[in-house]
Scaffold this motif. Structure first.
Motif, PDB file in Angstrom:
ATOM      1  N   HIS A   1       1.694  -4.229   9.792  1.00  0.00           N
ATOM      2  CA  HIS A   1       0.706  -5.203  10.239  1.00  0.00           C
ATOM      3  C   HIS A   1      -0.523  -4.497  10.816  1.00  0.00           C
ATOM      4  O   HIS A   1      -0.471  -3.344  11.238  1.00  0.00           O
ATOM      5  CB  HIS A   1       1.343  -6.172  11.240  1.00  0.00           C
ATOM      6  N   CYS A   2      -1.655  -5.204  10.771  1.00  0.00           N
ATOM      7  CA  CYS A   2      -2.921  -4.701  11.305  1.00  0.00           C
ATOM      8  C   CYS A   2      -3.162  -3.268  10.811  1.00  0.00           C
ATOM      9  O   CYS A   2      -3.438  -2.362  11.587  1.00  0.00           O
ATOM     10  CB  CYS A   2      -2.908  -4.754  12.830  1.00  0.00           C
ATOM     11  N   PHE A   3      -3.087  -3.102   9.513  1.00  0.00           N
ATOM     12  CA  PHE A   3      -3.059  -1.768   8.914  1.00  0.00           C
ATOM     13  C   PHE A   3      -4.394  -1.051   9.095  1.00  0.00           C
ATOM     14  O   PHE A   3      -5.465  -1.603   8.817  1.00  0.00           O
ATOM     15  CB  PHE A   3      -2.741  -1.878   7.422  1.00  0.00           C
ATOM     16  N   THR A   4      -4.304   0.214   9.558  1.00  0.00           N
ATOM     17  CA  THR A   4      -5.494   1.056   9.705  1.00  0.00           C
ATOM     18  C   THR A   4      -5.238   2.482   9.231  1.00  0.00           C
ATOM     19  O   THR A   4      -6.030   3.379   9.516  1.00  0.00           O
ATOM     20  CB  THR A   4      -5.970   1.104  11.170  1.00  0.00           C
ATOM     21  N   GLU A   5      -4.133   2.686   8.535  1.00  0.00           N
ATOM     22  CA  GLU A   5      -3.744   4.039   8.146  1.00  0.00           C
ATOM     23  C   GLU A   5      -4.268   4.378   6.744  1.00  0.00           C
ATOM     24  O   GLU A   5      -5.128   3.699   6.208  1.00  0.00           O
ATOM     25  CB  GLU A   5      -2.221   4.177   8.257  1.00  0.00           C
ATOM     26  N   SER A   6      -3.716   5.405   6.134  1.00  0.00           N
ATOM     27  CA  SER A   6      -4.249   5.939   4.877  1.00  0.00           C
ATOM     28  C   SER A   6      -3.749   5.173   3.666  1.00  0.00           C
ATOM     29  O   SER A   6      -2.714   4.489   3.709  1.00  0.00           O
ATOM     30  CB  SER A   6      -3.840   7.408   4.729  1.00  0.00           C
ATOM     31  N   LEU A   7      -4.463   5.340   2.561  1.00  0.00           N
ATOM     32  CA  LEU A   7      -4.032   4.755   1.296  1.00  0.00           C
ATOM     33  C   LEU A   7      -2.702   5.357   0.870  1.00  0.00           C
ATOM     34  O   LEU A   7      -1.838   4.648   0.337  1.00  0.00           O
ATOM     35  CB  LEU A   7      -5.092   4.981   0.218  1.00  0.00           C
ATOM     36  N   GLU A   8      -2.514   6.630   1.118  1.00  0.00           N
ATOM     37  CA  GLU A   8      -1.247   7.277   0.769  1.00  0.00           C
ATOM     38  C   GLU A   8      -0.081   6.611   1.487  1.00  0.00           C
ATOM     39  O   GLU A   8       0.963   6.346   0.884  1.00  0.00           O
ATOM     40  CB  GLU A   8      -1.304   8.758   1.136  1.00  0.00           C
ATOM     41  N   MET A   9      -0.263   6.314   2.786  1.00  0.00           N
ATOM     42  CA  MET A   9       0.804   5.635   3.527  1.00  0.00           C
ATOM     43  C   MET A   9       1.039   4.239   2.973  1.00  0.00           C
ATOM     44  O   MET A   9       2.182   3.795   2.839  1.00  0.00           O
ATOM     45  CB  MET A   9       0.474   5.553   5.013  1.00  0.00           C
ATOM     46  N   ALA A  10      -0.045   3.536   2.653  1.00  0.00           N
ATOM     47  CA  ALA A  10       0.090   2.186   2.094  1.00  0.00           C
ATOM     48  C   ALA A  10       0.885   2.222   0.796  1.00  0.00           C
ATOM     49  O   ALA A  10       1.797   1.404   0.584  1.00  0.00           O
ATOM     50  CB  ALA A  10      -1.282   1.574   1.862  1.00  0.00           C
ATOM     51  N   LYS A  11       0.565   3.162  -0.075  1.00  0.00           N
ATOM     52  CA  LYS A  11       1.270   3.261  -1.354  1.00  0.00           C
ATOM     53  C   LYS A  11       2.747   3.555  -1.154  1.00  0.00           C
ATOM     54  O   LYS A  11       3.607   2.964  -1.827  1.00  0.00           O
ATOM     55  CB  LYS A  11       0.628   4.344  -2.216  1.00  0.00           C
ATOM     56  N   THR A  12       3.063   4.449  -0.222  1.00  0.00           N
ATOM     57  CA  THR A  12       4.466   4.780   0.042  1.00  0.00           C
ATOM     58  C   THR A  12       5.210   3.573   0.586  1.00  0.00           C
ATOM     59  O   THR A  12       6.344   3.283   0.178  1.00  0.00           O
ATOM     60  CB  THR A  12       4.565   5.953   1.031  1.00  0.00           C
ATOM     61  N   ALA A  13       4.573   2.848   1.514  1.00  0.00           N
ATOM     62  CA  ALA A  13       5.206   1.659   2.083  1.00  0.00           C
ATOM     63  C   ALA A  13       5.439   0.592   1.021  1.00  0.00           C
ATOM     64  O   ALA A  13       6.492  -0.058   0.993  1.00  0.00           O
ATOM     65  CB  ALA A  13       4.342   1.102   3.215  1.00  0.00           C
ATOM     66  N   ILE A  14       4.477   0.422   0.134  1.00  0.00           N
ATOM     67  CA  ILE A  14       4.622  -0.557  -0.945  1.00  0.00           C
ATOM     68  C   ILE A  14       5.783  -0.180  -1.859  1.00  0.00           C
ATOM     69  O   ILE A  14       6.570  -1.040  -2.278  1.00  0.00           O
ATOM     70  CB  ILE A  14       3.301  -0.680  -1.729  1.00  0.00           C
ATOM     71  N   GLU A  15       5.929   1.102  -2.138  1.00  0.00           N
ATOM     72  CA  GLU A  15       7.051   1.565  -2.958  1.00  0.00           C
ATOM     73  C   GLU A  15       8.384   1.264  -2.286  1.00  0.00           C
ATOM     74  O   GLU A  15       9.406   1.082  -2.960  1.00  0.00           O
ATOM     75  CB  GLU A  15       6.921   3.063  -3.219  1.00  0.00           C
ATOM     76  N   MET A  16       8.384   1.180  -0.961  1.00  0.00           N
ATOM     77  CA  MET A  16       9.595   0.870  -0.194  1.00  0.00           C
ATOM     78  C   MET A  16       9.814  -0.636  -0.068  1.00  0.00           C
ATOM     79  O   MET A  16      10.789  -1.069   0.553  1.00  0.00           O
ATOM     80  CB  MET A  16       9.504   1.499   1.198  1.00  0.00           C
ATOM     81  N   GLY A  17       8.918  -1.437  -0.644  1.00  0.00           N
ATOM     82  CA  GLY A  17       9.074  -2.883  -0.611  1.00  0.00           C
ATOM     83  C   GLY A  17       8.284  -3.583   0.471  1.00  0.00           C
ATOM     84  O   GLY A  17       8.464  -4.784   0.691  1.00  0.00           O
ATOM     85  N   PHE A  18       7.376  -2.863   1.133  1.00  0.00           N
ATOM     86  CA  PHE A  18       6.607  -3.434   2.224  1.00  0.00           C
ATOM     87  C   PHE A  18       5.263  -3.979   1.741  1.00  0.00           C
ATOM     88  O   PHE A  18       4.736  -3.562   0.712  1.00  0.00           O
ATOM     89  CB  PHE A  18       6.385  -2.393   3.327  1.00  0.00           C
ATOM     90  N   TYR A  19       4.745  -4.915   2.529  1.00  0.00           N
ATOM     91  CA  TYR A  19       3.408  -5.443   2.330  1.00  0.00           C
ATOM     92  C   TYR A  19       2.460  -4.799   3.342  1.00  0.00           C
ATOM     93  O   TYR A  19       2.895  -4.246   4.356  1.00  0.00           O
ATOM     94  CB  TYR A  19       3.389  -6.963   2.507  1.00  0.00           C
ATOM     95  N   ILE A  20       1.164  -4.916   3.070  1.00  0.00           N
ATOM     96  CA  ILE A  20       0.127  -4.387   3.942  1.00  0.00           C
ATOM     97  C   ILE A  20      -0.691  -5.562   4.462  1.00  0.00           C
ATOM     98  O   ILE A  20      -1.232  -6.339   3.666  1.00  0.00           O
ATOM     99  CB  ILE A  20      -0.789  -3.402   3.175  1.00  0.00           C
ATOM    100  N   SER A  21      -0.784  -5.698   5.783  1.00  0.00           N
ATOM    101  CA  SER A  21      -1.509  -6.827   6.365  1.00  0.00           C
ATOM    102  C   SER A  21      -2.837  -6.356   6.938  1.00  0.00           C
ATOM    103  O   SER A  21      -2.913  -5.367   7.664  1.00  0.00           O
ATOM    104  CB  SER A  21      -0.683  -7.495   7.458  1.00  0.00           C
TER     105      SER A  21
END
Length: 261
Positions: A154-174
């Motif tokens: 939630h309230c994402f402010t991190e890197s695109l790399e982290m977002a991609k890894t989280a998405i691969e784990m089944g997470f959404y980006i808010s």
């Protein structure tokens, strides 16, 4: 329909800005924000929040211990009891914040792991707060979630790399109102790159009011400004953003039921 996927209704200003929680919800509906997820950040705050929001079937609840609230009650059994309730759609917010509190990393990590255990038991998604703790956040989710936990950063402010890894784990980006800030070019690039099918929108109100409301206390009605800004970044309509992020919300938070059909 727009969903404010993360706010704190119990922390809004009901003395000066809003007449009541009904007033807040009416203002939100007037801007097309039909559903709201309100998040408790301490166990002692959950029952008062539950009472406050009880009359409104378009308000969903989550319960957790914010990483910056390690001095509050951290009972895993109490967390489990609350998160087992039907009106609770998620576990958290939880996570790691080394930016504001680097001296209690071990306590934060242990509390985060407790939330993951509870999420696996109740089979509900996690709401994750992460700041300056990218690798530890991902490592703990991978090691203790064991592929069995989904959720949202939630309230994402991190890197695109982290977002991609989280998405691969089944997470959404808010995405919150931060995306509208002049200093948020890196975040806008993340929003441009992340598929709309993996995005949620939020206010995190009463904090982080988006442009053009900077300097004011944030509120769920302002979720529309976030959706409009994302639409501009992606070159699509706000209706497309609203439709897809709402579908994403109900796909992730399966215990939340739409009241507008």
């Amino acid at each position: 329909m727009i969903v404010d996927s993360h706010c704190h209704l119990d922390k809004l200003d009901y003395e000066n800005k809003h007449q009541s929680i009904a007033d807040v919800i009416a203002k939100a509906k007037a801007r097309g924000v039909d559903h709201i997820l309100s998040v408790a950040v301490e166990l002692d705050e959950f029952e008062p929040l539950e009472t406050l929001t009880a009359p409104f079937d378009n308000v969903f609840l989550s319960c957790g211990i914010h990483p910056l609230h390690q001095n509050s009650d951290r009972s895993e059994q109490r967390l489990l009891a609350y998160c087992q309730q039907d009106n609770v759609v998620a576990v958290g917010e939880t996570g790691l914040d080394y930016f504001y509190s680097p001296d209690d990393k071990e306590a934060q990590q242990e509390c985060f792991k407790r939330h993951i255990r509870v999420a696996r038991q109740v089979r509900k998604p996690l709401i994750v707060h992460t700041r300056d703790a990218r690798q530890d956040t991902l490592d703990i989710l991978a090691q203790h979630g064991e592929g069995d936990v989904t959720g949202v950063l939630h309230c994402f402010t991190e890197s695109l790399e982290m977002a991609k890894t989280a998405i691969e784990m089944g997470f959404y980006i808010s995405i919150s109102g931060i995306v509208t800030f002049k200093t948020a070019q890196a975040l806008r690039e993340v929003v441009a790159a992340v598929p709309l099918e993996r995005l949620l929108v939020e206010t995190d109100s009463p904090y982080l009011a988006p442009v053009p409301y900077r300097g004011q206390q944030n509120e769920p009605a302002y979720t529309r400004a976030v959706a409009e800004f994302i639409a501009e970044i992606k070159g699509i309509t706000v209706e497309q953003v609203a439709k897809q992020t709402s579908a994403n919300f109900f796909s992730l938070f399966q215990h939340a039921k739409s009241v507008t059909g």
